[in-house]
Scaffold this motif. Sequence first.
Motif, PDB file in Angstrom:
ATOM      1  N   VAL A   1       0.864  -1.173   0.000  1.00  0.00           N
ATOM      2  CA  VAL A   1       0.000   0.000   0.000  1.00  0.00           C
ATOM      3  C   VAL A   1       0.901   1.224   0.000  1.00  0.00           C
ATOM      4  O   VAL A   1       1.778   1.371   0.858  1.00  0.00           O
ATOM      5  CB  VAL A   1      -0.918   0.004   1.238  1.00  0.00           C
ATOM      6  N   LYS A   2       0.640   2.092  -0.957  1.00  0.00           N
ATOM      7  CA  LYS A   2       1.431   3.308  -1.050  1.00  0.00           C
ATOM      8  C   LYS A   2       0.750   4.414  -0.261  1.00  0.00           C
ATOM      9  O   LYS A   2      -0.465   4.450  -0.143  1.00  0.00           O
ATOM     10  CB  LYS A   2       1.573   3.732  -2.510  1.00  0.00           C
ATOM     11  N   ALA A   3       1.549   5.325   0.229  1.00  0.00           N
ATOM     12  CA  ALA A   3       1.004   6.459   0.966  1.00  0.00           C
ATOM     13  C   ALA A   3       0.298   7.385  -0.013  1.00  0.00           C
ATOM     14  O   ALA A   3       0.818   7.690  -1.089  1.00  0.00           O
ATOM     15  CB  ALA A   3       2.122   7.206   1.679  1.00  0.00           C
ATOM     16  N   GLU A   4      -0.884   7.813   0.358  1.00  0.00           N
ATOM     17  CA  GLU A   4      -1.693   8.669  -0.510  1.00  0.00           C
ATOM     18  C   GLU A   4      -1.270  10.121  -0.360  1.00  0.00           C
ATOM     19  O   GLU A   4      -0.887  10.566   0.719  1.00  0.00           O
ATOM     20  CB  GLU A   4      -3.177   8.538  -0.121  1.00  0.00           C
ATOM     21  N   ASP A   5      -1.383  10.857  -1.454  1.00  0.00           N
ATOM     22  CA  ASP A   5      -1.134  12.295  -1.422  1.00  0.00           C
ATOM     23  C   ASP A   5      -2.410  13.010  -0.988  1.00  0.00           C
ATOM     24  O   ASP A   5      -3.513  12.501  -1.133  1.00  0.00           O
ATOM     25  CB  ASP A   5      -0.732  12.794  -2.813  1.00  0.00           C
ATOM     26  N   ASP A   6      -2.272  14.202  -0.466  1.00  0.00           N
ATOM     27  CA  ASP A   6      -3.436  14.996  -0.055  1.00  0.00           C
ATOM     28  C   ASP A   6      -4.085  15.716  -1.234  1.00  0.00           C
ATOM     29  O   ASP A   6      -5.163  16.277  -1.098  1.00  0.00           O
ATOM     30  CB  ASP A   6      -3.001  16.036   0.994  1.00  0.00           C
ATOM     31  N   ASN A   7      -3.469  15.673  -2.360  1.00  0.00           N
ATOM     32  CA  ASN A   7      -3.969  16.370  -3.534  1.00  0.00           C
ATOM     33  C   ASN A   7      -5.237  15.676  -4.057  1.00  0.00           C
ATOM     34  O   ASN A   7      -5.295  14.457  -4.172  1.00  0.00           O
ATOM     35  CB  ASN A   7      -2.887  16.372  -4.609  1.00  0.00           C
ATOM     36  N   VAL A   8      -6.254  16.438  -4.399  1.00  0.00           N
ATOM     37  CA  VAL A   8      -7.538  15.904  -4.869  1.00  0.00           C
ATOM     38  C   VAL A   8      -7.362  15.191  -6.203  1.00  0.00           C
ATOM     39  O   VAL A   8      -7.936  14.119  -6.425  1.00  0.00           O
ATOM     40  CB  VAL A   8      -8.575  17.054  -4.992  1.00  0.00           C
ATOM     41  N   PHE A   9      -6.589  15.748  -7.072  1.00  0.00           N
ATOM     42  CA  PHE A   9      -6.406  15.157  -8.394  1.00  0.00           C
ATOM     43  C   PHE A   9      -5.688  13.804  -8.306  1.00  0.00           C
ATOM     44  O   PHE A   9      -6.003  12.875  -9.045  1.00  0.00           O
ATOM     45  CB  PHE A   9      -5.642  16.115  -9.305  1.00  0.00           C
ATOM     46  N   VAL A  10      -4.759  13.682  -7.386  1.00  0.00           N
ATOM     47  CA  VAL A  10      -4.061  12.409  -7.205  1.00  0.00           C
ATOM     48  C   VAL A  10      -5.031  11.370  -6.676  1.00  0.00           C
ATOM     49  O   VAL A  10      -5.022  10.209  -7.100  1.00  0.00           O
ATOM     50  CB  VAL A  10      -2.850  12.597  -6.257  1.00  0.00           C
TER      51      VAL A  10
END
Length: 158
Positions: free
Chosen positions: A134-143
């Motif tokens: 599991v990769k860490a998610e970005d806070d960016n909405v588009f990501v």
Amino acid sequence: MAKVHNLAFDYSAYDNAQEAEAQRAIKYKKNPALKQKTISVVAVIGICLLVAVVLGTMIYGRVEISSLCSEQTRQEEQLAQLQGENVSLQSELAQKTNMSKVEEYAENELGLKKLDKSQIEYVTVDSDSVAKVVKAEDDNVFVKIKHWFSSVLEYIGA
């Protein structure tokens, strides 16, 4: 020289002066044999110096060879001593790592006991088990939207 006698002038004093001048010139004339002697003396001194340098170099070389031989002998003696010490340490290590000594130490000092068959448990593992990173998610909405679409496409199998 032929003597001419003239009563008006006495040439005898002049003749003696010429002879004395000639003798003086001969007296101070450089002797070529003396020059050759000087050259030969310089050559002999040079050759003697050269021989002395060569002999000095040879003696120095012999002294160095002698000191190197004594150093080699000392190093060989030290090597023989260290090899003997190595053999004794290896035998001591083999004696201490003997399996019976290890078992005795484990039972007496550590309080361990041998396993019996009732203590053995077998675990079965499914061969189809797969781990997913599991990769860490970005806070960016588009990501987040991009990841959502990629997971949907992966679920669909596209």
